[in-house]
Design a protein around this motif. Structure first.
Motif, short mmCIF file in Angstrom:
data_model
loop_
_atom_site.label_atom_id
_atom_site.label_comp_id
_atom_site.label_asym_id
_atom_site.label_seq_id
_atom_site.Cartn_x
_atom_site.Cartn_y
_atom_site.Cartn_z
N VAL A 36 -10.46 -16.93 1.95
CA VAL A 36 -9.03 -17.16 2.16
C VAL A 36 -8.77 -17.12 3.67
O VAL A 36 -9.18 -16.17 4.34
CB VAL A 36 -8.19 -16.07 1.45
CG1 VAL A 36 -6.71 -16.24 1.75
CG2 VAL A 36 -8.46 -16.09 -0.04
N LEU A 40 -3.17 -17.29 5.87
CA LEU A 40 -2.63 -17.32 4.51
C LEU A 40 -2.62 -15.93 3.89
O LEU A 40 -1.67 -15.53 3.22
CB LEU A 40 -3.45 -18.28 3.64
CG LEU A 40 -2.96 -18.48 2.22
CD1 LEU A 40 -1.54 -19.02 2.22
CD2 LEU A 40 -3.89 -19.40 1.47
N GLN A 41 -3.65 -15.16 4.17
CA GLN A 41 -3.71 -13.79 3.66
C GLN A 41 -2.58 -12.95 4.26
O GLN A 41 -1.94 -12.17 3.55
CB GLN A 41 -5.07 -13.17 3.97
CG GLN A 41 -5.27 -11.84 3.27
CD GLN A 41 -6.71 -11.37 3.37
OE1 GLN A 41 -7.54 -11.97 4.02
NE2 GLN A 41 -6.98 -10.27 2.71
N GLN A 42 -2.29 -13.14 5.56
CA GLN A 42 -1.21 -12.39 6.19
C GLN A 42 0.14 -12.78 5.61
O GLN A 42 1.00 -11.93 5.39
CB GLN A 42 -1.22 -12.60 7.71
CG GLN A 42 -0.20 -11.77 8.44
CD GLN A 42 -0.41 -10.27 8.23
OE1 GLN A 42 -1.53 -9.79 8.37
NE2 GLN A 42 0.63 -9.55 7.91
N ILE A 43 0.34 -14.07 5.33
CA ILE A 43 1.59 -14.53 4.73
C ILE A 43 1.76 -13.89 3.35
O ILE A 43 2.86 -13.45 2.99
CB ILE A 43 1.61 -16.07 4.64
CG1 ILE A 43 1.76 -16.67 6.04
CG2 ILE A 43 2.75 -16.54 3.73
CD1 ILE A 43 1.59 -18.17 6.08
N ALA A 44 0.67 -13.81 2.58
CA ALA A 44 0.75 -13.19 1.26
C ALA A 44 1.09 -11.72 1.36
O ALA A 44 1.92 -11.20 0.60
CB ALA A 44 -0.57 -13.39 0.52
N VAL A 45 0.48 -11.02 2.31
CA VAL A 45 0.78 -9.60 2.51
C VAL A 45 2.24 -9.42 2.92
O VAL A 45 2.94 -8.55 2.41
CB VAL A 45 -0.18 -8.98 3.55
CG1 VAL A 45 0.29 -7.60 3.97
CG2 VAL A 45 -1.59 -8.92 3.00
N ASP A 46 2.72 -10.27 3.84
CA ASP A 46 4.12 -10.18 4.28
C ASP A 46 5.08 -10.47 3.13
O ASP A 46 6.10 -9.81 2.99
CB ASP A 46 4.39 -11.16 5.43
CG ASP A 46 3.68 -10.77 6.71
OD1 ASP A 46 3.23 -9.61 6.81
OD2 ASP A 46 3.56 -11.63 7.59
N ALA A 47 4.75 -11.46 2.31
CA ALA A 47 5.62 -11.79 1.17
C ALA A 47 5.69 -10.63 0.19
O ALA A 47 6.75 -10.32 -0.34
CB ALA A 47 5.12 -13.05 0.47
N TYR A 48 4.57 -9.96 -0.04
CA TYR A 48 4.58 -8.82 -0.94
C TYR A 48 5.40 -7.67 -0.34
O TYR A 48 6.13 -6.98 -1.05
CB TYR A 48 3.16 -8.34 -1.23
CG TYR A 48 3.13 -7.18 -2.19
CD1 TYR A 48 3.35 -7.38 -3.55
CD2 TYR A 48 2.93 -5.89 -1.73
CE1 TYR A 48 3.35 -6.31 -4.43
CE2 TYR A 48 2.92 -4.82 -2.62
CZ TYR A 48 3.13 -5.04 -3.96
OH TYR A 48 3.15 -3.98 -4.81
N HIS A 51 9.29 -7.25 -0.96
CA HIS A 51 9.81 -6.85 -2.25
C HIS A 51 10.68 -5.61 -2.10
O HIS A 51 10.30 -4.52 -2.47
CB HIS A 51 8.66 -6.62 -3.22
CG HIS A 51 9.11 -6.43 -4.62
ND1 HIS A 51 9.76 -7.42 -5.32
CD2 HIS A 51 9.02 -5.39 -5.46
CE1 HIS A 51 10.05 -6.98 -6.52
NE2 HIS A 51 9.61 -5.75 -6.63
N TRP A 156 13.83 -18.43 -0.31
CA TRP A 156 12.81 -19.05 0.53
C TRP A 156 13.00 -20.56 0.51
O TRP A 156 13.23 -21.14 -0.55
CB TRP A 156 11.41 -18.70 0.01
CG TRP A 156 11.00 -17.32 0.39
CD1 TRP A 156 11.30 -16.17 -0.25
CD2 TRP A 156 10.23 -16.95 1.52
NE1 TRP A 156 10.76 -15.09 0.41
CE2 TRP A 156 10.08 -15.56 1.50
CE3 TRP A 156 9.62 -17.67 2.55
CZ2 TRP A 156 9.37 -14.86 2.46
CZ3 TRP A 156 8.91 -16.97 3.51
CH2 TRP A 156 8.79 -15.58 3.46
#
Length: 159
Positions: A36, A40-48, A51, A156
């Motif tokens: 990955v 992209l991994q950082q975006i996923a972490v930021d999106a989580y 919450h 978003w």
């Protein structure tokens, strides 16, 4: 089935199959063969991390790409967005240079632009609720507004 079939059901022993071991081996293979991308991994972490259980979601009530009539001959027209969460309205103009907007009713607000591989500097509103950000947006983005004790997050959208 014939007796010489190596995949016959009666030859399979559930006791020898370790699903957790198989899953771990598949994860390791995927990490080596198809990693990955770090962005992209950082975006996923930021999106989580977004919450926020206490956050109110500001609904998109106007988008000039969808709701406005096209203007003939106009090039590089800014995108106009309006979000609403209860009594709070956020008007945003997105251009190639960045964004500007206004929080109504005017109130001290700290605004974070969410999205992209690196977080931008937080924006603050002036006495009239206006804010500007000079970082061009690309890809999916949202805004997180902190007004006093309230947190409002916009839907978003893609820039």
């Amino acid at each position: 089935m014939s007796d010489d079939d190596p995949f016959a059901e009666e030859d399979f022993d559930d006791g020898e199959f370790d699903a957790a071991l198989l899953e771990e081996e598949l994860r390791q293979a995927a990490a080596v063969l198809d990693p990955v991308p770090a962005e992209l991994q950082q975006i996923a972490v930021d999106a989580y991390a977004l919450h926020d259980l206490d956050a109110r979601v500001a609904e998109l009530t106007f988008d000039s790409l969808v709701d406005a009539l096209p203007v003939r001959g106009a090039a590089d027209v800014p995108r106009m967005l309006t979000f609403r969460a209860g009594e709070v309205t956020v008007d945003v103009e997105v251009t190639a240079q960045g964004l500007m907007g206004q929080v109504l009713p005017p109130q001290p607000t700290r605004i974070e632009v969410l999205g992209g591989p690196r977080p931008g500097s937080p924006l603050t509103t002036d006495d009239l609720g206006r804010f500007t950000g000079d970082m061009p947006l690309s890809g999916p983005f949202a805004l997180r507004l902190r007004t006093g004790g309230d947190v409002v997050v916009t839907e978003w959208l893609r820039a």
